[in-house]
Design a protein around this motif. Structure first.
Motif, PDB file in Angstrom:
ATOM      1  N   ARG A 101       0.853  -1.173   0.000  1.00 62.63           N
ATOM      2  CA  ARG A 101       0.000   0.000   0.000  1.00 62.63           C
ATOM      3  C   ARG A 101       0.892   1.227   0.000  1.00 62.63           C
ATOM      4  NH1 ARG A 101      -2.946  -0.825   5.256  1.00 62.63           N
ATOM      5  NH2 ARG A 101      -1.037  -1.874   5.724  1.00 62.63           N
ATOM      6  N   GLU A 102       0.355   2.317  -0.454  1.00 59.65           N
ATOM      7  CA  GLU A 102       1.108   3.570  -0.491  1.00 59.65           C
ATOM      8  C   GLU A 102       1.255   4.139   0.908  1.00 59.65           C
ATOM      9  OE1 GLU A 102       2.646   5.676  -2.803  1.00 59.65           O
ATOM     10  OE2 GLU A 102       2.587   3.780  -3.867  1.00 59.65           O
ATOM     11  N   PRO A 103       2.428   4.707   1.217  1.00 57.14           N
ATOM     12  CA  PRO A 103       2.567   5.373   2.514  1.00 57.14           C
ATOM     13  C   PRO A 103       1.665   6.597   2.566  1.00 57.14           C
ATOM     14  CG  PRO A 103       4.688   5.251   1.368  1.00 57.14           C
ATOM     15  CD  PRO A 103       3.645   4.743   0.437  1.00 57.14           C
ATOM     16  N   ARG A 104       1.179   6.894   3.742  1.00 62.19           N
ATOM     17  CA  ARG A 104       0.415   8.134   3.919  1.00 62.19           C
ATOM     18  C   ARG A 104       1.318   9.291   3.514  1.00 62.19           C
ATOM     19  NH1 ARG A 104      -2.201   6.977   9.861  1.00 62.19           N
ATOM     20  NH2 ARG A 104      -3.431   5.202   9.194  1.00 62.19           N
ATOM     21  N   PRO A 105       0.758  10.340   2.939  1.00 59.51           N
ATOM     22  CA  PRO A 105       1.599  11.453   2.487  1.00 59.51           C
ATOM     23  C   PRO A 105       2.547  11.984   3.563  1.00 59.51           C
ATOM     24  CG  PRO A 105      -0.615  11.715   1.636  1.00 59.51           C
ATOM     25  CD  PRO A 105      -0.651  10.535   2.575  1.00 59.51           C
ATOM     26  N   ALA A 106       2.082  12.094   4.797  1.00 57.07           N
ATOM     27  CA  ALA A 106       2.943  12.611   5.858  1.00 57.07           C
ATOM     28  C   ALA A 106       4.080  11.653   6.188  1.00 57.07           C
ATOM     29  CB  ALA A 106       2.115  12.886   7.110  1.00 57.07           C
ATOM     30  N   MET A 107       3.906  10.365   5.895  1.00 53.76           N
ATOM     31  CA  MET A 107       4.933   9.370   6.207  1.00 53.76           C
ATOM     32  C   MET A 107       5.976   9.249   5.112  1.00 53.76           C
ATOM     33  SD  MET A 107       4.670   8.175   9.176  1.00 53.76           S
ATOM     34  CE  MET A 107       5.842   6.843   9.009  1.00 53.76           C
ATOM     35  N   ARG A 108       5.678   9.700   3.919  1.00 52.11           N
ATOM     36  CA  ARG A 108       6.621   9.533   2.807  1.00 52.11           C
ATOM     37  C   ARG A 108       7.982  10.152   3.099  1.00 52.11           C
ATOM     38  NH1 ARG A 108       1.987  10.820  -0.980  1.00 52.11           N
ATOM     39  NH2 ARG A 108       1.197   8.762  -1.441  1.00 52.11           N
ATOM     40  N   VAL A 109       8.003  11.233   3.875  1.00 47.53           N
ATOM     41  CA  VAL A 109       9.278  11.896   4.163  1.00 47.53           C
ATOM     42  C   VAL A 109      10.162  11.081   5.101  1.00 47.53           C
ATOM     43  CG1 VAL A 109       8.364  14.205   3.730  1.00 47.53           C
ATOM     44  CG2 VAL A 109       8.358  13.297   6.046  1.00 47.53           C
ATOM     45  N   PHE A 110       9.602  10.083   5.786  1.00 41.42           N
ATOM     46  CA  PHE A 110      10.403   9.247   6.684  1.00 41.42           C
ATOM     47  C   PHE A 110      11.201   8.184   5.926  1.00 41.42           C
ATOM     48  CE2 PHE A 110       7.054  10.495   9.810  1.00 41.42           C
ATOM     49  CZ  PHE A 110       7.892  11.124  10.709  1.00 41.42           C
ATOM     50  N   TYR A 111      10.674   7.706   4.815  1.00 46.21           N
ATOM     51  CA  TYR A 111      11.277   6.571   4.127  1.00 46.21           C
ATOM     52  C   TYR A 111      12.709   6.799   3.646  1.00 46.21           C
ATOM     53  CZ  TYR A 111       7.269   3.621   4.646  1.00 46.21           C
ATOM     54  OH  TYR A 111       6.285   2.837   5.203  1.00 46.21           O
ATOM     55  N   PRO A 112      13.048   7.945   3.102  1.00 46.98           N
ATOM     56  CA  PRO A 112      14.454   8.113   2.702  1.00 46.98           C
ATOM     57  C   PRO A 112      15.412   7.939   3.885  1.00 46.98           C
ATOM     58  CG  PRO A 112      13.113   9.834   1.719  1.00 46.98           C
ATOM     59  CD  PRO A 112      12.236   9.107   2.698  1.00 46.98           C
ATOM     60  N   SER A 113      15.084   8.519   5.015  1.00 46.62           N
ATOM     61  CA  SER A 113      15.933   8.411   6.197  1.00 46.62           C
ATOM     62  C   SER A 113      15.942   6.999   6.757  1.00 46.62           C
ATOM     63  CB  SER A 113      15.466   9.406   7.264  1.00 46.62           C
ATOM     64  OG  SER A 113      16.276   9.311   8.407  1.00 46.62           O
ATOM     65  N   LEU A 114      14.784   6.339   6.784  1.00 48.62           N
ATOM     66  CA  LEU A 114      14.721   4.967   7.290  1.00 48.62           C
ATOM     67  C   LEU A 114      15.591   4.039   6.448  1.00 48.62           C
ATOM     68  CD1 LEU A 114      10.891   4.702   8.077  1.00 48.62           C
ATOM     69  CD2 LEU A 114      12.763   4.861   9.735  1.00 48.62           C
ATOM     70  N   HIS A 115      15.470   4.145   5.130  1.00 47.14           N
ATOM     71  CA  HIS A 115      16.274   3.282   4.255  1.00 47.14           C
ATOM     72  C   HIS A 115      17.751   3.672   4.280  1.00 47.14           C
ATOM     73  CE1 HIS A 115      13.231   0.637   2.699  1.00 47.14           C
ATOM     74  NE2 HIS A 115      12.434   1.674   2.487  1.00 47.14           N
ATOM     75  N   LEU A 116      18.044   4.940   4.410  1.00 45.09           N
ATOM     76  CA  LEU A 116      19.438   5.374   4.539  1.00 45.09           C
ATOM     77  C   LEU A 116      20.055   4.782   5.801  1.00 45.09           C
ATOM     78  CD1 LEU A 116      21.860   7.128   3.679  1.00 45.09           C
ATOM     79  CD2 LEU A 116      20.773   9.027   4.919  1.00 45.09           C
ATOM     80  N   SER A 117      19.315   4.802   6.890  1.00 43.79           N
ATOM     81  CA  SER A 117      19.810   4.218   8.138  1.00 43.79           C
ATOM     82  C   SER A 117      20.074   2.724   7.971  1.00 43.79           C
ATOM     83  CB  SER A 117      18.811   4.443   9.270  1.00 43.79           C
ATOM     84  OG  SER A 117      18.741   5.800   9.600  1.00 43.79           O
ATOM     85  N   VAL A 133      20.809  -2.155  -1.714  1.00 42.88           N
ATOM     86  CA  VAL A 133      19.357  -2.279  -1.889  1.00 42.88           C
ATOM     87  C   VAL A 133      18.646  -1.153  -1.131  1.00 42.88           C
ATOM     88  CG1 VAL A 133      17.342  -3.697  -1.297  1.00 42.88           C
ATOM     89  CG2 VAL A 133      19.363  -4.754  -2.356  1.00 42.88           C
ATOM     90  N   HIS A 134      19.025  -0.943   0.127  1.00 40.84           N
ATOM     91  CA  HIS A 134      18.344   0.091   0.917  1.00 40.84           C
ATOM     92  C   HIS A 134      18.747   1.491   0.484  1.00 40.84           C
ATOM     93  CE1 HIS A 134      15.846  -2.214   3.581  1.00 40.84           C
ATOM     94  NE2 HIS A 134      16.796  -3.134   3.556  1.00 40.84           N
ATOM     95  N   LEU A 135      19.963   1.644   0.015  1.00 39.52           N
ATOM     96  CA  LEU A 135      20.374   2.950  -0.494  1.00 39.52           C
ATOM     97  C   LEU A 135      19.582   3.303  -1.751  1.00 39.52           C
ATOM     98  CD1 LEU A 135      22.209   5.322   0.035  1.00 39.52           C
ATOM     99  CD2 LEU A 135      23.984   4.160  -1.293  1.00 39.52           C
ATOM    100  N   ALA A 136      19.342   2.323  -2.605  1.00 39.38           N
ATOM    101  CA  ALA A 136      18.512   2.554  -3.794  1.00 39.38           C
ATOM    102  C   ALA A 136      17.088   2.934  -3.383  1.00 39.38           C
ATOM    103  CB  ALA A 136      18.497   1.309  -4.680  1.00 39.38           C
TER     104      ALA A 136
END
Length: 180
Positions: A101-117, A133-136
């Protein structure tokens, strides 16, 4: 939601914020202790935003890279619990998993940082392919970031890690998975 419930939820985020202040001030042990207490209170089934936020910062408070990875994976799991609506992708009834499912719009900004971590965690654990994989995924999600200090900082960190991975000993330059 009642005013009392909202105030209670704000209190949890305030307490997380206070622990993060300790973490940023260099008191990792006390931050880890306080975040651990809050985690015990909210538990694995608590509010997903609280779990995501707390786990993301708890990862930063860890001394062992494997523990850091475990907390970052908890943060991603909690963020994924905040997705809405039906989605598409390779998940679905055919392979026994619910559709993405698509992330809620407010949550989309968390994903780059979560995957970077997560990419950073995997690199610390000498798992460069998992890091890639997570950096991509971090790079792919970075379009949700605003052109501000936070967004620019995350994008710069993604670029630094891309350069670092490209320079890994024994690793030849190669495209990231989404560029293949």
């Amino acid at each position: 939601m009642t005013e009392q419930q909202e105030a209670s939820e704000d209190a949890v985020m305030t307490r997380i914020g206070q622990a993060v202040i300790l973490l940023h001030a260099g008191d990792r042990e006390e931050a880890r202790n306080r975040l651990g207490e809050i985690w015990q209170e909210i538990g694995e089934e608590g509010d997903s935003l609280h779990r995501c936020t707390l786990a993301h910062y708890m990862a930063d408070a860890q001394d062992d890279p494997a523990d850091e990875l475990a907390w970052d994976l908890r943060a991603l799991t909690a963020a994924d619990a905040l997705r809405d609506g039906p989605g598409t992708g390779d998940d679905g009834p055919a392979n026994g998993r619910p559709p993405l499912r698509e992330p809620r719009p407010a949550m989309r900004v968390f994903y780059p940082s979560l995957h970077l971590s997560l990419a950073t965690d995997y690199l610390k654990l000498q798992r460069p392919e998992a890091a890639r994989v997570h950096l991509a995924r971090a790079r792919a999600a970075s379009g949700a970031l605003a052109d501000d200090g936070y967004g620019n900082g995350v994008r710069a960190a993604i670029a630094r890690l891309e350069r670092r991975l490209a320079a890994e000993p024994g690793a030849r330059p190669r495209p990231f998975p989404e560029q293949s």
